[in-house]
Every structure is written in C-alpha cells, then in structure tokens.
Design a protein around this motif. Structure first.
Motif, PDB file in Angstrom:
ATOM      1  N   PHE A   1       0.911  -1.329  -0.042  1.00  0.00           N
ATOM      2  CA  PHE A   1       0.052  -0.119   0.053  1.00  0.00           C
ATOM      3  C   PHE A   1       0.794   1.212  -0.075  1.00  0.00           C
ATOM      4  O   PHE A   1       2.135   1.209   0.761  1.00  0.00           O
ATOM      5  CB  PHE A   1      -1.041  -0.113   1.065  1.00  0.00           C
ATOM      6  CG  PHE A   1      -0.346   0.198   2.370  1.00  0.00           C
ATOM      7  CD1 PHE A   1      -0.220   1.520   3.029  1.00  0.00           C
ATOM      8  CD2 PHE A   1       0.157  -1.130   3.036  1.00  0.00           C
ATOM      9  CE1 PHE A   1       0.373   1.636   4.446  1.00  0.00           C
ATOM     10  CE2 PHE A   1       0.871  -0.808   4.811  1.00  0.00           C
ATOM     11  CZ  PHE A   1       0.988   0.289   5.174  1.00  0.00           C
ATOM     12  N   MET A   2       0.446   2.338  -0.631  1.00  0.00           N
ATOM     13  CA  MET A   2       1.217   3.540  -0.652  1.00  0.00           C
ATOM     14  C   MET A   2       0.662   4.668   0.212  1.00  0.00           C
ATOM     15  O   MET A   2      -0.397   4.833   0.624  1.00  0.00           O
ATOM     16  CB  MET A   2       1.194   4.061  -2.241  1.00  0.00           C
ATOM     17  CG  MET A   2       2.057   5.301  -2.445  1.00  0.00           C
ATOM     18  SD  MET A   2       3.873   4.513  -2.653  1.00  0.00           S
ATOM     19  CE  MET A   2       3.598   4.169  -4.446  1.00  0.00           C
ATOM     20  N   GLN A   3       1.732   5.308   0.789  1.00  0.00           N
ATOM     21  CA  GLN A   3       1.336   6.403   1.845  1.00  0.00           C
ATOM     22  C   GLN A   3       1.968   7.680   1.137  1.00  0.00           C
ATOM     23  O   GLN A   3       3.061   7.652   0.735  1.00  0.00           O
ATOM     24  CB  GLN A   3       1.542   6.042   3.305  1.00  0.00           C
ATOM     25  CG  GLN A   3       0.729   5.012   3.809  1.00  0.00           C
ATOM     26  CD  GLN A   3       1.126   4.979   5.529  1.00  0.00           C
ATOM     27  OE1 GLN A   3       2.067   5.105   5.782  1.00  0.00           O
ATOM     28  NE2 GLN A   3      -0.031   4.959   6.214  1.00  0.00           N
ATOM     29  N   LEU A   4       1.195   8.866   1.514  1.00  0.00           N
ATOM     30  CA  LEU A   4       1.820  10.179   1.428  1.00  0.00           C
ATOM     31  C   LEU A   4       2.397  10.468   2.841  1.00  0.00           C
ATOM     32  O   LEU A   4       1.884  10.513   3.839  1.00  0.00           O
ATOM     33  CB  LEU A   4       0.546  11.347   0.873  1.00  0.00           C
ATOM     34  CG  LEU A   4       1.105  12.645   1.179  1.00  0.00           C
ATOM     35  CD1 LEU A   4       2.101  13.083   0.053  1.00  0.00           C
ATOM     36  CD2 LEU A   4      -0.096  13.531   0.949  1.00  0.00           C
ATOM     37  N   GLU A   5       3.683  11.037   2.677  1.00  0.00           N
ATOM     38  CA  GLU A   5       4.506  11.358   3.938  1.00  0.00           C
ATOM     39  C   GLU A   5       4.055  12.625   4.218  1.00  0.00           C
ATOM     40  O   GLU A   5       4.674  13.879   3.828  1.00  0.00           O
ATOM     41  CB  GLU A   5       5.907  10.959   3.691  1.00  0.00           C
ATOM     42  CG  GLU A   5       6.382   9.560   3.524  1.00  0.00           C
ATOM     43  CD  GLU A   5       7.775   9.332   3.277  1.00  0.00           C
ATOM     44  OE1 GLU A   5       8.552  10.447   3.183  1.00  0.00           O
ATOM     45  OE2 GLU A   5       8.280   8.468   3.223  1.00  0.00           O
ATOM     46  N   GLY A   6       3.044  12.839   4.770  1.00  0.00           N
ATOM     47  CA  GLY A   6       2.405  14.189   5.205  1.00  0.00           C
ATOM     48  C   GLY A   6       3.035  14.811   6.360  1.00  0.00           C
ATOM     49  O   GLY A   6       2.509  14.760   7.317  1.00  0.00           O
ATOM     50  N   GLY A   7       4.061  15.438   6.088  1.00  0.00           N
ATOM     51  CA  GLY A   7       4.583  16.655   7.076  1.00  0.00           C
ATOM     52  C   GLY A   7       5.371  17.634   6.469  1.00  0.00           C
ATOM     53  O   GLY A   7       6.240  17.513   5.593  1.00  0.00           O
ATOM     54  N   ILE A   8       5.068  18.945   7.024  1.00  0.00           N
ATOM     55  CA  ILE A   8       5.895  19.826   6.352  1.00  0.00           C
ATOM     56  C   ILE A   8       6.531  20.815   7.826  1.00  0.00           C
ATOM     57  O   ILE A   8       7.048  22.033   7.429  1.00  0.00           O
ATOM     58  CB  ILE A   8       4.954  21.063   5.785  1.00  0.00           C
ATOM     59  CG1 ILE A   8       3.867  21.270   6.396  1.00  0.00           C
ATOM     60  CG2 ILE A   8       4.742  20.251   4.305  1.00  0.00           C
ATOM     61  CD1 ILE A   8       2.977  22.435   5.422  1.00  0.00           C
TER      62      ILE A   8
END
Length: 617
Positions: free
Chosen positions: A224-231
């Motif tokens: 499964f693919m995930q967006l590495e959501g952090g800024i």
C-alpha cells in the motif's frame, strides 16, 4: 571479519618472499567487497607486504584482507608486518584522465547477438519504471543489469499532485504546493545551474507517475502507498520551507516473505513479454555513420563473453552515478571526498554509463553535485575523509547542538542536510560532534522533522522510515551498537564527555553553557535556529558522537533534453540514446533540496516513465 562475512586469505611463501595469495571474499557484497579480491591479491604480491592501500568503497573488506595477510606473514616467520591503518595510507594522486577512451572490442570476441526494440541498461529506480512503462505500451523490452540481481527501487518517491496528495487537501490544506514556487525553490537551491524546463517535467508529470505506480503496487495485493504528510512546525516556521512530496510503499501484513518490490516488478515485466538479463554489463555504445545509437556491446560475466545488443527504438541508460569511482570522485568532487566517510550504505555506481555516453558525444553537467546526509560517524580518534571506514548513523540529522573539534558551536544546526555538511566543511578536519542528553526522545518529537529523517508518524498518520526507538536501540544496545563499538560516547559530566570525544574541555563546556542560556531565553541570538529546535543539554547522562557525511550518490551526469534524449555540447540530440537518474544532469547543483522529500527518486522515476511512453508509441 569483513562487512558481511569471514574473509579468508591463504598465502604461500618460499624462504624470502610471498609466492602466491588466494583471497576468498565470496561472502561479501558482490559489487563492492566481493569485487576487490583480485585487486588486493595484486597489491600484496607487488608490495610483498600487508602494508598496502585498501580499496575505496570497500573499507571493511580491505581492512579484513590486510589484517589476515599480516597474520599469514607473521605465521610464516617472515619479517613482522602489520596492516597499515586506512587513515595512514597516502591519498592517491588525482587521475585527470578519468574518462579515458572507449575500449576497442574485436568482432571475433563478440560471440552473441541479441535484437530488441527498447534496451534498458541498469535495473533499479529508473530502469524498472522505464522498462515496465515501455512494455505496457507494447514495446519489446530487454533490461540488463550488471549485478547478479536488480537494484531495489528507492522508497521515498517525490511527486506533486498525486491522487493521495489531492485527497489530503481537505484535511491538510497546508500540504498544497504551488508549482511555480516549487520551480523557483529548486532553481534557488542550485543557484540557477539547472534546466528549468527539465525540472518542470518532474513538477508536471510526477503526480501521474505515482498514481500509476500506486495502482500497480496495490494491485499486487502486497503493498500500500502512503503520502508522507509532514511540513514541519507551522507555529515556528523554519528558514527553509518543507514540501509534502514524499510517497512510500509499505508491505501489507499478508505479503509473503519471498516477495519484494523487485519480484513483483519482474513478474509484471515478464507477463508483458519483457526480459531481464543479469550479470550483463554495458561496455560501450554502438553508433552508425550519422552518430545515431543503434545498440551496445555488453559483457556477460557468467562466462566472460561479449554480446552485441541491437535496439531498434532506443537505448536507455539508467546505470546510476559514479560514487564508487574513486578517480572520477577525486577529479570532479574533491570536497565531497574530504567530507564523507566510507560506509556500506549507498550507491554502487561506478560511472560506466556516464563514460559510455560521453564517449558517444554527450556533454557532462557543468556543476558536479552529490546527495549527502549527515548520517555517518567516525571514532573519536578519527576525522572525516573517504579513506576512513565509518559507521552508518541514521540519528545524525536530528538538529541537536553541534560543535566543531575545537569544542565550539559554529552554525544553525537546522536545515537541509547539506547546509549542515557544507558548514562542517569550513571547520577543522571537516568533522563535528553531535551533542544531546537523556531527554533526546522528547526533543526529537518536538523537532517536527520531515522526510526520511522523521522518527515519529507524520501529521497525517503515515509511517516514518524509521522510529526513534529503533534508532536508539541500534545506537546503544548490542556488541555492534555505536556505544559498544566506541563511536557514541556517554558521560555523566560535560567535562568527561569532552575528554571522551577528544575535544577541548573548556571550550566545550563554555559552548554548552552559552547554548543552554539561549534555549532558556527562547531566541538563538548567535545563529538564528528556530525556537522549537533550541533544546538544552542539561539532563545527564550526556551523549556525543563525531559526525561526517554519508555519501548516498552523485547527482551530475550527462545533459538531457525534456524528452530525456542525451545531448551534445551544442544542444543537438544523439539519436537513439536516452537516459534517466543519477547518470544525468540538469536538475541539481550545489545542494540536494531534501526538503522536497524524495525529489531525486521521483525525478528518476518520472523521467523513466516519460521515456517508456515515448519509446512505446
């Protein structure tokens, strides 16, 4: 003991000399330590001694060979010989003629001919994507790999406006990326030494590439693919902006143990009629009278024969950079060689693809660049330099207090990896010390790191590459830990820590005192580090470790246009020749913009997909 196995050296002597040497490195990494046995035999025989240079890029195996050879000589009762430490070996002279000339291969030595439409040389992050895309488009595809098995794709994949990103905007509007701003930021990192139109190909086509890859991988049922959501911390913004571009595939719980990304990609390629051929290395490109590339000559290492491979639609070079080519590195990137230590993790690129394209008339990038991370360490008795056999140190990028070897703080510790390393280059011996205390876990979470250095789940719940607990265990537990091996130092007082790190005690204690005062004030008056990353060193036990550069790969190569065709100095196209990945230039210079998570990998895959579509029309 080498990096992966016991290294065995057998030697034969007469009354006064070494008459034969046999070295078994079969258990070492095939393309690195496993490839140096014959070279080391030759050096021992010529020197009649164990006091020889090691092989850059294979320090652990070299050291094991030299120690074993010294023991053999001692057993034979010749003059006592000790293996020379790597740090004492003189630096080799720079080879200005690193390019050389294309080898001449006699027709009689070419004993096999293969025909295909699309030939992909190098099967890894770029090669896989190119081959699969071209095969899906109906082209006849042959992919060759010099090693015994393909290289795994990198798993931090940068893209803009993938489906996963677009779906995240309702909950995390701050993840949205302005494409023009992204272009300008990448140009700024490179001081303008980029092809802006080439950068725009990644900006405009990367989202579709990740969507396609997500569809394929999730369709196998194994990933499964995930967006590495952090800024980062938006309450206390950093000097350098971060972008939520990273995507990573993760295994599902039901994935069989014998399945990996390579095996799923190979199954897909073969189902489409494509072919993978390993142990087959590019030797040179072949061109017709007009200069068009028609194919290659390769060498099959299984039985050491040459093969001609004709490619009617095009040859794609995806062989990586030149991080493991000492001559090229010393000539083109001497500053990188002074910052790095030799650790086993990283590119095995030897520059062969770049050299083949230059022999065919391609132009080299005018600026030579690398991707480096401050995630390597050396012993307190050592300093940075490519001849130093260091230890991988994932924890190193955390923006704790850092001091030079005079015990003094010298820069803002927070920012792109290479900003820290370039500041390090300006310090004595190109080496610094990471300093932290027993509250480091609390502080690491407070840092709100992004990308692959993050040690806690991302804002959107995505899994980080590594966890704090895993890093801490690797550093402090077991006989191969940084602490047990003498890399990481632990002390109850600052004075004791300075002594263990071999840095001036008075300077160090004064630096920590000043830093702690600034942390209490809530403002970094000296270097401007953001307040949420100003964490004091006041809770013993204290920890310190000498830190240097981990050199992942080179980022310069031949120039390409926006269809990834290799170009000459005058901008004209070499027909039939395409390239992607670290063997190409035009996108990076001076620094790697790591705050665009996965940019290099995403660039490589996006360009590979572009080529695959073009060649399968």
């Amino acid at each position: 003991m080498g990096l992966e196995s016991e290294v065995v050296v057998k030697m034969t002597f007469d009354e006064t000399s070494i008459t034969d040497v046999v070295i078994d490195v079969s258990g070492e990494t095939p393309a690195i330590g496993g490839a140096i046995g014959d070279k080391m035999v030759d050096r021992i025989m010529k020197a009649q001694s164990a006091e020889i240079d090691g092989e850059a890029g294979a320090s652990y195996t070299s050291k094991a060979i030299k120690e074993a050879a010294a023991d053999c000589i001692a057993q034979a009762s010749l003059a006592p010989v000790a293996a020379a430490p790597a740090a004492a070996a003189p630096a080799p002279a720079v080879n200005a003629d690193w390019l050389g000339t294309a080898p001449e291969i006699a027709e009689s030595d070419i004993t096999e001919t293969v025909d295909t439409e699309v030939l992909v040389c190098g099967v890894g992050t770029g090669g896989w994507i190119t081959a699969l895309t071209a095969a899906e488009g109906g082209a006849q595809v042959l992919a060759i790999e010099r090693g015994a098995a393909p290289t795994k794709i990198k798993e931090d994949i940068g893209a803009i406006n993938s489906r996963l990103q677009l779906e995240s905007f309702a909950e995390f509007p701050e993840f949205q990326i302005d494409k023009t701003e992204a272009l300008q930021e990448i140009v700024r990192y490179a001081s303008g030494y980029v092809d802006s139109d080439l950068v725009k190909v990644w900006i405009n086509e990367s989202g579709e590439m990740v969507d396609w890859l997500t569809y394929f991988l999730e369709g196998t049922g194994h990933w499964f693919m995930q967006l590495e959501g952090g800024i980062g911390d938006q309450k206390h913004p950093e000097r350098d902006k971060a972008y939520a571009t990273g995507h990573s595939p993760h295994p599902r719980e039901n994935k069989p143990d014998d399945v990996d990304l390579n095996s799923d990609m190979l199954a897909h390629l073969e189902a489409l009629g494509g072919t993978l051929r390993c142990n087959t290395a590019l030797v040179k490109l072949e061109q017709d009278a007009s200069g068009k590339v028609t194919g290659i000559i390769a060498k099959d290492s299984t039985d050491d024969h040459y093969v001609r491979i004709n490619a009617s639609k095009g040859v794609v070079i995806a062989t990586g950079g030149y991080a493991r080519n000492t001559d090229m590195m010393l000539a083109l990137q001497p500053q990188t060689m002074k910052m790095k230590v030799d650790v086993p993790m990283g590119s095995a690129g030897d520059g062969s693809g770049i050299k083949a394209m230059l022999w065919a008339g391609g132009e080299m990038d005018p600026c030579h660049a690398s991707m480096m991370f401050n995630r390597a360490s050396c012993l307190p008795t050592e300093t940075a330099g490519y001849q130093t056999a260091g230890k991988w140190y994932w924890f190193g990028e955390q923006p704790f207090l850092k001091v030079n070897l005079n015990g003094k703080r010298f820069c803002n510790e927070s920012g792109p990896y290479e900003f820290m390393l370039h500041s390090m280059y300006m310090q004595p011996n190109h080496t610094y010390c990471d300093i932290f205390d027993s509250n480091c876990k609390q502080y690491a979470e407070q840092f709100e790191e992004v990308g692959c250095c993050r040690l806690f789940p991302f804002d959107n719940g995505a899994i980080s590459n590594r966890s704090f607990d895993a890093c801490w265990k690797e550093m402090t537990e077991g006989e191969k830990s940084h602490l047990e091996m003498g890399y990481l130092q632990k002390a109850d007082t600052l004075e004791e820590l300075a002594e263990k790190l071999n840095i001036p005690v008075d300077n160090f204690v004064a630096s920590v005192k000043r830093y702690n005062e600034l942390c209490k004030k809530g403002v970094d008056e000296d270097y401007g580090k953001s307040i949420h990353r100003m964490t004091p060193v006041d809770a013993p036990p204290y920890y310190g470790i000498r830190t240097c550069a981990w050199h992942l790969t080179t980022l310069d190569g031949v120039r390409i246009n926006t269809d990834m065709q290799v170009i000459r100095e005058d901008g004209s196209v070499i027909e039939g020749l395409y390239a992607t990945g670290d063997c190409t230039g035009g996108v990076f210079a001076n620094n790697y913009p790591n705050l665009f998570t996965g940019l290099a990998c995403g660039r490589t895959m996006t360009f590979g997909r572009h080529i695959g579509k073009l060649l399968s029309k």
